[in-house]
Design an enzyme around this catalytic site. Structure first.
Site, mmCIF file in Angstrom:
data_model
loop_
_atom_site.group_PDB
_atom_site.id
_atom_site.type_symbol
_atom_site.label_atom_id
_atom_site.label_comp_id
_atom_site.label_asym_id
_atom_site.label_seq_id
_atom_site.Cartn_x
_atom_site.Cartn_y
_atom_site.Cartn_z
ATOM 1 N N LYS A 203 57.705 30.623 59.613
ATOM 2 C CA LYS A 203 58.172 29.788 60.719
ATOM 3 C C LYS A 203 59.276 30.507 61.497
ATOM 4 C CE LYS A 203 60.437 25.433 61.715
ATOM 5 N NZ LYS A 203 60.899 24.132 61.256
ATOM 6 N N GLU A 209 62.007 37.704 52.034
ATOM 7 C CA GLU A 209 60.851 38.036 51.198
ATOM 8 C C GLU A 209 59.649 38.405 52.072
ATOM 9 O OE1 GLU A 209 62.790 35.416 50.887
ATOM 10 O OE2 GLU A 209 63.183 34.936 48.781
ATOM 11 N N GLY A 260 58.869 23.445 57.512
ATOM 12 C CA GLY A 260 58.086 24.440 56.766
ATOM 13 C C GLY A 260 57.135 23.792 55.770
ATOM 14 N N ARG A 261 57.628 22.805 55.007
ATOM 15 C CA ARG A 261 56.789 22.198 53.966
ATOM 16 C C ARG A 261 55.783 21.198 54.533
ATOM 17 N NH1 ARG A 261 62.067 21.233 53.586
ATOM 18 N NH2 ARG A 261 62.894 19.128 53.803
ATOM 19 N N GLU A 346 62.287 19.623 47.730
ATOM 20 C CA GLU A 346 63.029 20.205 48.859
ATOM 21 C C GLU A 346 63.359 19.103 49.869
ATOM 22 O OE1 GLU A 346 61.654 23.406 51.922
ATOM 23 O OE2 GLU A 346 62.543 24.557 50.318
ATOM 24 N N HIS A 377 46.816 19.883 25.964
ATOM 25 C CA HIS A 377 46.934 20.756 24.790
ATOM 26 C C HIS A 377 48.249 21.511 24.793
ATOM 27 C CE1 HIS A 377 42.848 19.973 23.374
ATOM 28 N NE2 HIS A 377 42.600 19.794 24.660
ATOM 29 N N LYS A 486 70.759 32.561 49.285
ATOM 30 C CA LYS A 486 70.336 33.632 50.205
ATOM 31 C C LYS A 486 71.546 34.457 50.636
ATOM 32 C CE LYS A 486 66.623 30.925 52.420
ATOM 33 N NZ LYS A 486 66.152 30.339 53.670
HETATM 34 O O1 F6P Z 1 64.042 28.870 51.870
HETATM 35 C C1 F6P Z 1 63.350 27.688 52.057
HETATM 36 C C2 F6P Z 1 62.475 27.750 53.253
HETATM 37 O O2 F6P Z 1 63.235 27.647 54.400
HETATM 38 C C3 F6P Z 1 61.398 26.675 53.208
HETATM 39 O O3 F6P Z 1 61.821 25.469 53.692
HETATM 40 C C4 F6P Z 1 60.316 27.319 54.002
HETATM 41 O O4 F6P Z 1 59.086 26.690 53.788
HETATM 42 C C5 F6P Z 1 60.382 28.733 53.477
HETATM 43 O O5 F6P Z 1 61.754 28.978 53.307
HETATM 44 C C6 F6P Z 1 59.762 29.783 54.349
HETATM 45 O O6 F6P Z 1 60.363 29.854 55.614
HETATM 46 P P1 F6P Z 1 59.677 30.639 56.794
HETATM 47 O O7 F6P Z 1 58.351 30.022 57.062
HETATM 48 O O8 F6P Z 1 60.612 30.504 57.960
HETATM 49 O O9 F6P Z 1 59.514 32.080 56.382
#
Ligand code: F6P
Length: 519
Positions: A203, A209, A260-261, A346, A377, A486
């Site tokens: 987003k 990452e 995002g979610r 979240e 199990h 972060k």
């Molecule tokens: O760190 C949490 C978060 O902001 C989530 O809410 C989001 O889904 C995820 O990181 C990824 O964010 P982006 O789509 O901006 O890379």
């Protein structure tokens, strides 16, 4: 918006306290079924694509009556309508919350586009689905690698696994989220640059990452003579300029009013669209839209997201249950628990209300689980005989998508038996074989696991989380709690290289030195 009552300020809250005080463990389910032949009917609920049996929950008609009163006193209906009207209910980020618009049907032909956002949604959706069909038809592309994390990973991953039976099977989908290079390296080892399409899903297009994995994928692609970046990289983002600066020319955008979610319905859903095709993706959106309509229109007493959320609040704030276990009895839903963890924890893992005041009551439960029958199990021992009571949410599917004899009946028998065993228990004087029973569960049932029913099931959970968040008076749409780690990681990374431990606590400093190979 700020004059809504918080749950603990209502009369219904006091009435619920009294009901709880009268029966601190909650009602006895076995007796409740004996006394009320209509309990199953009263506590089951039809909703689009989903049937829910709520009758094995520790509620009575009197408790549900007060929970519904609580929802009314908290102004739930008005707040729901405020969200659907597009007002900025995410007040800490001054953003509207309009993911429901992503699955709203296009305006009728010739009708004026009353909502500019809806017109933009459909223009982007059409373009994205055209692109998905191009990729499906492009025999040179054998592998699609989605690079994204959190909402840019969990939704499309969970859904494309769930809908595998509807996929072409020609294109292999991979999901890389972790900054741990082992994950990307393992995927790249199975791909060839000339036959791979990378979807960079972020987003913000700033997430460390994702950016790290995207850079490494690009370096691998260049080193392997991949050639045409424009053909092999595509970005799914609200930050199109950043994607272009990265060198990506094919981009599908979305908007800051999509959390995002909650973004699976947007361009972030492209991997799913590639897997199941444009028609499948549109059916997926339609299923979610049907659930949106149910949530908007059904009276509170027969509104499934509302009924589920009210039980959640009862369990969390009165019976004191700290977690909910989700048990999908369909191996295609194996990422369902992980998806729900982000959606619920979240969203509602918050400790202050909308005004920033610390809350005197609990919010999000821990959500966890594994597909049945595997969980049986492993940890079901604790669910049946442990000292904590953990409500379980079963999801079962009536029709299988395979033809193997005998499996499905055995699977469903297990789902029913587990819910039954949790409730009825077993008397045994010896102790070790005693099952106390009266352990609550909800049973969600789909006719088939198909695009429409999955869309509806997900939207159901989104709205349920909205309802409990609304009653708690929190902002379910921000996630400040992920930020501190972060910031600290950015401070620590150079220290791992230079060994500077100045200003660090002794534990972090000691671990850092060990990781550098010293003692
Ligand atoms: O760190 C949490 C978060 O902001 C989530 O809410 C989001 O889904 C995820 O990181 C990824 O964010 P982006 O789509 O901006 O890379």
């Amino acid at each position: 918006m700020h004059d809504r009552l918080r749950c603990d300020q209502t009369q219904a809250w006091s009435a619920l306290r009294a009901l709880h005080a009268a029966e601190p463990q909650g009602p006895d389910l076995r007796r409740a079924f004996e006394q009320d032949a209509g309990r199953f009917a009263a506590f089951s609920q039809e909703a689009p694509h989903v049937f829910a049996d709520l009758s094995k929950n520790l509620v009575t008609p009197a408790i549900e009556h007060q929970l519904l009163a609580l929802a009314r006193e908290c102004g739930l209906e008005a707040f729901r309508d405020t969200m659907f009207s597009g007002q900025a209910i995410n007040t800490t980020e001054q953003r509207a919350v309009k993911h429901f618009l992503l699955r709203a049907p296009r305006p009728a032909d010739g009708a004026p586009a009353q909502d500019a956002d809806l017109a933009a949604v459909h223009a982007t959706l059409d373009a994205m689905l055209d692109y998905a069909e191009q990729v499906r038809a492009d025999t040179a592309i054998t592998d699609v690698v989605n690079i994204g994390i959190g909402g840019s990973d969990l939704g499309p991953q969970m859904a494309s696994i769930a809908l595998e039976a509807f996929a072409t099977g020609r294109v292999r989908l991979h999901f890389v989220s972790n900054v741990d290079g082992h994950e990307l390296a393992a995927v790249l080892a199975r791909c060839q640059p000339r036959h791979t399409l990378f979807l960079i899903a972020s987003k913000t297009f700033t997430t460390t990452e994702t950016m790290t994995n995207a850079q490494s994928a690009r370096a691998w692609f260049d080193a392997g003579g991949g050639g045409d970046v424009a053909r092999h990289f595509c970005a799914l983002t609200t930050n199109v300029p950043a994607a272009q600066a990265f060198g990506i020319r094919t981009t599908f955008g979305f908007w800051d009013w999509v959390g995002g979610r909650y973004s699976l319905w947007s361009a972030i859903g492209l991997p799913l669209a590639i897997a199941i095709g444009a028609q499948g993706f549109r059916a997926f959106l339609a299923g979610a839209h049907a659930m949106d309509t149910h949530f908007r229109k059904a009276p509170l007493a027969s509104n499934l997201p509302v009924r589920l959320a009210l039980i959640d609040v009862w369990y969390r704030n009165f019976l004191g249950f700290t977690s909910r276990s989700v048990a999908p009895y369909h191996s295609g839903l194996r990422r369902w628990p992980a998806y729900l963890q982000q959606l619920e924890m979240e969203s509602n893992g918050k400790r202050v209300d909308l005004q920033g005041r610390p809350l005197p009551f609990a919010t999000s439960p821990v959500v966890w689980g594994e597909p049945g029958t595997n969980g049986q199990h492993a940890y079901f021992q604790m669910l049946h005989q442990g000292t904590d009571i953990v409500p379980v949410e079963f999801v079962a599917v009536r029709q299988p998508a395979h033809a193997l004899q005998g499996h499905h009946a055995r699977l469903l028998a297990n789902a029913l038996a587990q819910a039954q065993a949790l409730m009825v228990g077993q008397q045994d004087a010896g102790g070790h074989r005693h099952f106390p029973g009266n352990r609550p569960s909800t049973f969600l049932l789909l006719d088939a696991l198909d695009p429409a029913s999955l869309g509806a099931l997900i939207a159901l959970q989104e709205h349920r989380v909205f309802v409990s968040g609304a009653l708690w008076g929190i902002n379910s749409f921000d996630q400040w709690g992920v930020e501190l780690g972060k910031v600290l990681a950015r401070d620590i990374e150079p220290r791992l290289a230079d060994g500077n431990t100045q200003g660090l606590d002794a534990s972090t400093a000691g671990l850092l030195q060990r990781l550098r190979g010293g003692h």
